[in-house]
Design a protein around this motif. Structure first.
Motif, mmCIF file in Angstrom:
data_model
loop_
_atom_site.group_PDB
_atom_site.id
_atom_site.type_symbol
_atom_site.label_atom_id
_atom_site.label_comp_id
_atom_site.label_asym_id
_atom_site.label_seq_id
_atom_site.Cartn_x
_atom_site.Cartn_y
_atom_site.Cartn_z
ATOM 1 N N GLY A 79 0.818 -1.207 0.000
ATOM 2 C CA GLY A 79 0.000 0.000 0.000
ATOM 3 C C GLY A 79 0.854 1.261 0.000
ATOM 4 O O GLY A 79 2.034 1.247 -0.397
ATOM 5 N N HIS A 96 -9.180 4.477 3.916
ATOM 6 C CA HIS A 96 -9.694 3.267 3.264
ATOM 7 C C HIS A 96 -11.104 3.578 2.787
ATOM 8 O O HIS A 96 -11.995 3.819 3.574
ATOM 9 N N SER A 122 -0.530 -0.941 4.325
ATOM 10 C CA SER A 122 -1.299 -2.150 4.021
ATOM 11 C C SER A 122 -0.551 -3.004 3.013
ATOM 12 O O SER A 122 0.380 -2.535 2.338
ATOM 13 N N SER A 155 -13.117 1.601 0.869
ATOM 14 C CA SER A 155 -13.966 0.467 0.480
ATOM 15 C C SER A 155 -15.207 0.411 1.340
ATOM 16 O O SER A 155 -15.156 0.693 2.529
ATOM 17 N N SER A 176 -4.023 -4.516 6.967
ATOM 18 C CA SER A 176 -3.608 -3.143 7.284
ATOM 19 C C SER A 176 -3.416 -3.004 8.789
ATOM 20 O O SER A 176 -4.024 -3.729 9.573
ATOM 21 N N HIS A 200 -9.046 -7.423 5.347
ATOM 22 C CA HIS A 200 -10.213 -7.304 4.464
ATOM 23 C C HIS A 200 -10.186 -8.484 3.498
ATOM 24 O O HIS A 200 -9.358 -8.526 2.584
ATOM 25 N N TYR A 246 -7.935 -13.612 -2.160
ATOM 26 C CA TYR A 246 -7.563 -12.202 -2.284
ATOM 27 C C TYR A 246 -7.972 -11.474 -1.011
ATOM 28 O O TYR A 246 -9.139 -11.503 -0.621
ATOM 29 N N THR A 274 -1.675 -6.003 0.010
ATOM 30 C CA THR A 274 -2.738 -6.710 -0.702
ATOM 31 C C THR A 274 -2.167 -8.011 -1.263
ATOM 32 O O THR A 274 -1.135 -8.002 -1.940
ATOM 33 N N THR A 309 -6.568 -8.092 1.982
ATOM 34 C CA THR A 309 -5.676 -6.985 2.310
ATOM 35 C C THR A 309 -5.526 -6.907 3.823
ATOM 36 O O THR A 309 -6.514 -6.989 4.559
ATOM 37 N N GLU A 368 -11.550 -10.210 0.465
ATOM 38 C CA GLU A 368 -12.325 -9.803 -0.704
ATOM 39 C C GLU A 368 -13.047 -10.993 -1.337
ATOM 40 O O GLU A 368 -14.265 -11.062 -1.343
#
Length: 665
Positions: free
Chosen positions: A488, A658, A606, A660, A624, A511, A620, A608, A622, A513
């Protein structure tokens, strides 16, 4: 002696005594209103090793013989002394009792009289039952007896009535009951008519008291607990008990033959000589108790289990040898030769991996032709477009073939976007072409880096340039294969600031995904996956999504502790995808697993990841880390959480936001 022999009024008070409704006269069975007679117990009972017979009716024939010329009225002579009567008196007595006089050609005279009798109050006789078991011929030295006291080898006995109720006799307790009670247990009524016997000339049927009846007595041994219905193998002697069940076996006549009683035995064995004798013959009918013992007693025997297992293995191996013999030596047309040669192939790991890798490269080339828009998914329209180059195929046929392929090969269809007809990832495409023998995700997980090669940098640049040249299609992502972690925003920290950051506490979030190409663990070919992250025995996990191999969780999770960043970067994070099982005894199955390092969080906000899962699939997510105390993720209307607020890192003014929108945790 029966009490009935002392009660002179009992006969008059008993229903079946001299009762015409109990009459039956047919052939040799002349039972006309049988009289009742009090008798000794020994006259009524006959026992064998496995049966007991109780007389309930008998026909008595009395035969008295004397020489026809013996007309001495003085009463002298051996016969007169034994009977207390002369020949003339016997003739008169025979006539008075409606007996039958006979006069043989050899000068033998006599009288024969036949009468029918019921033993009086036979139901009051008491019958006791004792039984025992011994397993020494089968296994061990287990034994037990109903007469032994409890705590040793004594047996509890449960007598089962016809209606299913039971009476318990403790070990050592005398199992004695009147015959009337045993008849009641068996469901036998001696005064009921026997329908299996032919009617006499007057249309009468004889009662069971007259014909007799068989009663089967089953004694069943078991060490199965009566409450739990499970074998008790730990304490075999104390756990064995017996059940006694009685049931009638109705037939025509039940008897034990003729009983001959010589009151006066013939003095001369030569029956051609007239002489004196007195014979009583009784033809007895009654209840025959036949005893049968059986049962199952369970005992765990390791060596027996081992012998059975060995025998099973031998049988399996024998079947394998027979199958090999047929397959490799007996099939016609050269088939056996081909199979034998194929079996003899020696394949090394290097050559096998080389074969899989080359097939993957060839299929990647054809995959690109199927995917002209480079969206990483072969859709039905891409397959139809290829069939347009083949003569003789209509678009309807091409469309049907395309969806036939999708139905059989698109194992991750549940994870496709709403309204889509699905598509094939490269892993699904390769499996469809080459079969399940080639698992590309397993292959990738076991590929070792080719270190020390001179073209390593050239290959890296070529791959990344080619990847960058591939466009994205709206609504889809090309990330269907593992990729290197993407860092990140860099914090541009000095060494002092970095050390200070490592010593601070903060909030660790992950996170999740999505994932794709997961392994199926359910019988429907799908899974119910959820993702879980673990650091030093502290874990967070998403909700489970039903029936999919390509879940899209889109969940932000926050660890409850506020660790120092130094502890985070020093630890690895283990990420697992689990299949949720809802059964009470079922345990969640592991779908895939990977481990990632978080050391890069020392210099960025972060990381990913697009990581390959073992044994297959890609996930997938992330990770942080934000300095400060943990705060709950607030829900917005509609079940969504609000974006994380901007935070200041080490007072430098560098911020992370962030943006999202994630599902509520």
């Amino acid at each position: 002696m029966l009490v009935a022999t002392d009660d002179t009024t009992l006969s008059a008070r008993t229903t079946y005594c001299s009762n015409p409704s109990y009459s039956y006269v047919e052939g040799i069975y002349a039972m006309a209103a049988p009289e009742c007679r009090g008798m000794m117990t020994s006259e009524l009972i006959t026992k064998t090793t496995d049966s007991a017979f109780v007389t309930t009716a008998f026909s008595e024939t009395v035969t008295i013989g004397w020489p026809c010329e013996d007309v001495d009225a003085t009463g002298s002579g051996a016969y007169a002394a034994a009977t207390g009567a002369s020949a003339e008196e016997n003739e008169a007595s025979c006539a008075a009792s409606n007996g039958t006089l006979f006069n043989r050609s050899n000068g033998q005279c006599g009288c024969q009289d036949t009468r029918a009798y019921y033993p009086l109050a036979v139901e009051q006789l008491s019958m006791s039952l004792e039984h025992a078991f011994d397993t020494s011929t089968a296994f061990g030295d287990w034994e037990g007896s109903s007469v032994e006291a409890a705590g040793g080898s004594g047996l509890e006995t449960f007598v089962v009535f016809k209606n299913g109720t039971t009476r318990k006799f403790n070990a050592g307790e005398v199992m004695a009951m009147p015959l009337s009670a045993w008849f009641n247990i068996a469901g036998v009524d001696l005064d009921a008519k026997n329908q299996a016997v032919r009617r006499d000339d007057r249309g009468n049927l004889p009662p069971m008291r007259t014909t007799g009846v068989n009663v089967r007595v089953d004694i069943l041994y078991s060490n199965v607990d009566r409450a739990t219905k499970r074998p008790a193998t730990s304490e075999g002697r104390r756990d064995v008990h017996a059940e006694v069940k009685l049931r009638p076996e109705y037939g025509t006549w039940t008897g034990v033959g003729v009983q001959a009683i010589w009151v006066v035995f013939p003095a001369d064995p030569d029956d051609s000589v007239p002489q004196h004798y007195h014979l009583v013959e009784r033809t007895r009918q009654g209840v025959l108790f036949q005893f049968h013992t059986s049962g199952l007693i369970y005992k765990f025997n390791f060596w027996y289990l081992l012998s059975v297992a060995i025998a099973a293995l031998v049988m399996v191996k024998s079947a394998d040898v027979v199958a090999d013999t047929v397959a490799f030596y007996m099939l016609p047309g050269g088939q056996s030769t081909v199979l034998l040669n194929k079996r003899s192939e020696i394949v090394s790991k290097r050559s096998e991996f080389a074969e899989i890798g080359m097939k993957a490269a060839i299929l990647a080339c054809s995959y690109r032709n199927f995917d002209p828009d480079n969206n990483g998914i072969i859709e039905a329209v891409d397959i139809v477009r290829v069939f347009a180059h083949v003569e003789g195929i209509t678009w309807q046929q091409a469309h049907a073939i395309a969806h036939m392929i999708m139905a059989g090969a698109d194992t991750s269809f549940q994870g496709e976007e709403a309204g889509s007809e699905g598509g094939l990832s490269f892993i699904e495409y390769m499996t469809c072409v080459e079969g399940d023998a080639i698992n590309f995700a397993d292959f990738l997980a076991n590929v070792e880096p080719a270190k020390g090669t001179s073209d390593e940098e050239d290959c890296r640049l070529a791959f990344e340039d080619e990847r960058k040249s591939l466009p994205l299609k709206k609504g889809r992502m090309f990330e269907t294969m593992p990729a290197a972690p993407v860092l990140g925003q860099s914090l541009n920290l000095t060494n002092e600031q970095k050390q200070e950051r490592l010593g601070n506490r903060g909030v660790l979030r992950v996170h999740f995904e999505r994932a794709s190409g997961l392994k199926s663990t359910d019988t429907n070919g799908l899974s119910d996956p959820y993702a879980m992250a673990v650091i030093k025995r502290v874990h967070v996990k998403t909700k489970a999504l039903p029936k999919t191999l390509a879940p899209a969780w889109n969940e932000m999770l926050q660890f409850k502790v506020t660790p120092q960043l130094q502890a985070v970067v020093d630890a690895n994070m283990t990420v697992s995808v689990m299949d949720k099982d809802t059964g009470m005894l079922d345990k969640d199955d592991e779908v895939g697993k990977c481990t990632v390092a978080l050391s890069a969080l020392a210099e960025c906000d972060s990381i990913t990841f697009a990581e390959a899962l073992t044994p297959q699939g890609v996930i997938y997510f992330t990770v942080s880390w934000t300095e400060g105390e943990a705060s709950p993720i607030k829900k917005k209307k509609g079940g969504e959480a609000s974006p994380a607020k901007k935070v200041v890192v080490n007072g430098t003014g560098a911020g992370v936001e962030h943006q999202s929108r994630v599902s509520a945790v």
